[in-house]
Design a protein around this motif. Structure first.
Motif, mmCIF file in Angstrom:
data_model
loop_
_atom_site.group_PDB
_atom_site.id
_atom_site.type_symbol
_atom_site.label_atom_id
_atom_site.label_comp_id
_atom_site.label_asym_id
_atom_site.label_seq_id
_atom_site.Cartn_x
_atom_site.Cartn_y
_atom_site.Cartn_z
ATOM 1 N N VAL A 9 60.181 30.076 31.875
ATOM 2 C CA VAL A 9 59.209 30.244 30.502
ATOM 3 C C VAL A 9 57.813 30.072 30.821
ATOM 4 C CG1 VAL A 9 58.861 29.524 28.157
ATOM 5 C CG2 VAL A 9 61.148 29.756 29.157
ATOM 6 N N ALA A 10 57.575 29.098 31.359
ATOM 7 C CA ALA A 10 56.075 28.679 31.573
ATOM 8 C C ALA A 10 55.373 29.525 32.655
ATOM 9 C CB ALA A 10 55.891 27.073 32.263
ATOM 10 N N ARG A 11 56.033 29.872 33.534
ATOM 11 C CA ARG A 11 55.525 30.951 34.658
ATOM 12 C C ARG A 11 55.489 32.362 34.020
ATOM 13 N NH1 ARG A 11 58.376 27.655 37.942
ATOM 14 N NH2 ARG A 11 60.121 28.848 38.141
ATOM 15 N N GLY A 26 53.738 29.219 22.770
ATOM 16 C CA GLY A 26 54.562 29.276 21.259
ATOM 17 C C GLY A 26 55.859 29.951 21.799
ATOM 18 N N ILE A 27 56.941 29.332 21.081
ATOM 19 C CA ILE A 27 58.071 29.679 21.447
ATOM 20 C C ILE A 27 58.827 29.871 19.833
ATOM 21 C CG2 ILE A 27 60.606 29.354 22.079
ATOM 22 C CD1 ILE A 27 59.177 27.058 24.108
ATOM 23 N N LYS A 28 58.907 31.391 19.743
ATOM 24 C CA LYS A 28 59.677 31.699 18.470
ATOM 25 C C LYS A 28 60.962 31.766 18.659
ATOM 26 C CE LYS A 28 56.396 34.962 17.458
ATOM 27 N NZ LYS A 28 55.776 36.037 16.865
ATOM 28 N N ILE A 29 61.879 31.281 17.784
ATOM 29 C CA ILE A 29 63.394 31.388 17.980
ATOM 30 C C ILE A 29 63.660 31.969 16.526
ATOM 31 C CG2 ILE A 29 65.566 30.274 18.299
ATOM 32 C CD1 ILE A 29 64.119 28.159 19.540
ATOM 33 N N GLY A 30 64.238 33.304 16.439
ATOM 34 C CA GLY A 30 64.268 34.119 15.289
ATOM 35 C C GLY A 30 65.945 34.233 15.152
ATOM 36 N N TRP A 31 66.373 33.564 13.808
ATOM 37 C CA TRP A 31 67.706 33.710 13.391
ATOM 38 C C TRP A 31 68.078 34.967 12.362
ATOM 39 C CZ3 TRP A 31 71.841 31.318 16.030
ATOM 40 C CH2 TRP A 31 71.755 30.131 16.985
ATOM 41 N N VAL A 32 68.316 36.153 12.790
ATOM 42 C CA VAL A 32 68.579 37.065 11.601
ATOM 43 C C VAL A 32 70.065 37.466 11.981
ATOM 44 C CG1 VAL A 32 67.902 39.230 10.600
ATOM 45 C CG2 VAL A 32 66.309 37.832 12.015
ATOM 46 N N CYS A 33 70.850 36.935 10.841
ATOM 47 C CA CYS A 33 72.381 37.257 10.774
ATOM 48 C C CYS A 33 72.698 37.970 9.744
ATOM 49 C CB CYS A 33 73.000 35.784 10.884
ATOM 50 S SG CYS A 33 72.484 34.786 12.254
ATOM 51 N N CYS A 42 75.816 36.340 15.546
ATOM 52 C CA CYS A 42 74.926 35.740 14.928
ATOM 53 C C CYS A 42 74.033 34.770 16.296
ATOM 54 C CB CYS A 42 75.044 34.933 13.875
ATOM 55 S SG CYS A 42 73.643 34.178 12.912
ATOM 56 N N LEU A 43 73.300 35.522 16.848
ATOM 57 C CA LEU A 43 72.712 34.829 17.974
ATOM 58 C C LEU A 43 71.174 34.711 18.021
ATOM 59 C CD1 LEU A 43 74.433 36.504 20.947
ATOM 60 C CD2 LEU A 43 74.945 34.518 19.914
ATOM 61 N N PRO A 44 70.517 33.943 18.267
ATOM 62 C CA PRO A 44 69.023 33.806 18.258
ATOM 63 C C PRO A 44 68.410 34.811 19.141
ATOM 64 C CG PRO A 44 69.650 32.110 19.408
ATOM 65 C CD PRO A 44 71.004 32.570 19.124
ATOM 66 N N ARG A 45 67.160 35.133 18.745
ATOM 67 C CA ARG A 45 66.162 36.078 19.638
ATOM 68 C C ARG A 45 64.826 35.016 19.964
ATOM 69 N NH1 ARG A 45 66.952 41.885 18.803
ATOM 70 N NH2 ARG A 45 68.896 42.284 17.716
ATOM 71 N N TYR A 46 64.688 35.107 21.173
ATOM 72 C CA TYR A 46 63.516 34.176 21.997
ATOM 73 C C TYR A 46 62.223 35.120 22.016
ATOM 74 C CZ TYR A 46 67.016 30.574 22.192
ATOM 75 O OH TYR A 46 67.923 29.470 22.200
ATOM 76 N N SER A 47 61.084 34.695 21.676
ATOM 77 C CA SER A 47 59.926 35.234 22.256
ATOM 78 C C SER A 47 58.959 34.158 22.613
ATOM 79 C CB SER A 47 59.385 36.198 21.122
ATOM 80 O OG SER A 47 58.983 35.443 20.032
ATOM 81 N N PHE A 48 58.206 34.471 23.429
ATOM 82 C CA PHE A 48 57.284 33.464 24.077
ATOM 83 C C PHE A 48 55.957 34.110 23.850
ATOM 84 C CE2 PHE A 48 61.279 33.136 26.185
ATOM 85 C CZ PHE A 48 61.660 32.037 25.908
ATOM 86 N N THR A 49 54.831 33.241 23.808
ATOM 87 C CA THR A 49 53.417 33.562 23.518
ATOM 88 C C THR A 49 52.584 32.824 23.889
ATOM 89 O OG1 THR A 49 54.131 34.643 21.549
ATOM 90 C CG2 THR A 49 51.954 34.579 21.731
ATOM 91 N N LEU A 94 58.647 27.540 16.985
ATOM 92 C CA LEU A 94 58.893 27.878 15.427
ATOM 93 C C LEU A 94 60.192 28.657 15.474
ATOM 94 C CD1 LEU A 94 57.484 29.019 12.642
ATOM 95 C CD2 LEU A 94 56.874 31.136 13.961
ATOM 96 N N VAL A 95 60.774 27.932 14.481
ATOM 97 C CA VAL A 95 62.496 28.525 14.103
ATOM 98 C C VAL A 95 62.299 28.986 12.879
ATOM 99 C CG1 VAL A 95 64.803 27.967 14.200
ATOM 100 C CG2 VAL A 95 63.067 26.848 15.621
ATOM 101 N N TYR A 96 62.593 30.365 12.733
ATOM 102 C CA TYR A 96 62.805 31.086 11.501
ATOM 103 C C TYR A 96 64.260 31.795 11.184
ATOM 104 C CZ TYR A 96 61.521 35.390 13.984
ATOM 105 O OH TYR A 96 61.466 36.127 14.905
ATOM 106 N N GLY A 97 64.439 32.110 10.145
ATOM 107 C CA GLY A 97 65.679 33.089 10.082
ATOM 108 C C GLY A 97 66.035 33.346 8.676
ATOM 109 N N ASN A 98 66.889 34.313 8.498
ATOM 110 C CA ASN A 98 67.389 34.652 7.343
ATOM 111 C C ASN A 98 68.810 35.293 7.465
ATOM 112 O OD1 ASN A 98 66.914 37.261 8.188
ATOM 113 N ND2 ASN A 98 65.819 37.918 6.512
ATOM 114 N N ALA A 99 69.734 34.935 6.576
ATOM 115 C CA ALA A 99 71.079 35.509 6.699
ATOM 116 C C ALA A 99 71.570 35.936 5.301
ATOM 117 C CB ALA A 99 71.965 34.393 7.093
ATOM 118 N N GLY A 100 72.335 37.223 5.207
ATOM 119 C CA GLY A 100 72.851 37.647 4.318
ATOM 120 C C GLY A 100 74.308 38.217 4.324
ATOM 121 N N LYS A 101 74.837 38.176 3.068
ATOM 122 C CA LYS A 101 76.303 38.914 3.165
ATOM 123 C C LYS A 101 76.397 39.660 1.831
ATOM 124 C CE LYS A 101 80.872 37.300 3.313
ATOM 125 N NZ LYS A 101 82.126 36.214 3.600
#
Length: 186
Positions: A9-11, A26-33, A42-49, A94-101
């Motif tokens: 990740v660092a490299r 910055g590590i963003k972990i998004g849970w959109v389920c 329902c798996l997280p998505r990672y992005s690095f900045t 930063l962990v964010y997410g939303n879920a809906g049914k």
């Protein structure tokens, strides 16, 4: 899901700086389920900045570093200090997410509220009353009642003065007892 190590990740996010200058990642972990599907999907998505924006115009020092002083007394009693400049990599997560049914009841409530807010409710009621009920002919007769032109009174000459008897035979002014205003008794 991310299967790498922190070194990868660092490299990957800090390629322009050697490890000796550090950086802020910055590590963003998004849970959109979608809870209508299996929870295993329902798996997280990672992005690095890179957050310590290193540009030619930025006044701060690049990377992530700070200075730390350690004070002590020498053998002859003089006060000495050791100044250390430390470098590191800071991770901001930063962990964010939303879920809906889907649910039929909230969907119906929202649909009906939307229809009534734009006036479709009255149109739908008229369509049902005019076409599908037993008393539709009676409703049509009342809704589309034609008034003969002879019974329509002439338009008043001014907005405040009305011709006597223009509002019917029983129009007379009454004084309200609570506010002192005038009302027409029909």
């Amino acid at each position: 899901m991310y299967g790498g190590t922190w070194g990868h990740v660092a490299r990957g996010a800090l390629p322009s700086r050697p490890a000796g200058q550090g950086g802020v990642l910055g590590i963003k972990i998004g849970w959109v389920c979608d809870l209508d599907r299996s929870w295993e999907l329902c798996l997280p998505r990672y992005s690095f900045t890179r957050l310590d924006s290193v540009t030619q115009h930025s006044p701060g020092s690049p990377g992530y570093n700070f200075r730390h002083a350690r004070y002590y007394r020498g053998h002859n009693g003089t006060e000495l200090r050791t100044l250390t400049k430390a470098f590191g990599i800071r991770f901001d997560v930063l962990v964010y997410g939303n879920a809906g049914k889907f649910g039929i009841v909230p969907t119906l409530i929202n649909t009906v509220a939307a229809f009534t807010s734009i006036g479709v409710g009255t149109v739908l009621c008229d369509i049902i009353l005019l076409n599908f009920l037993k008393g539709a002919e009676h409703y049509k007769a009342r809704k589309f009642e034609e008034v003969p032109e002879a019974s329509v009174p002439p338009a008043p000459t001014s907005p405040t003065v009305c011709a006597p008897g223009a509002l019917g035979d029983q129009s007379r002014e009454k004084q309200s007892t609570d506010s002192g205003t005038f009302s027409l008794g029909l």
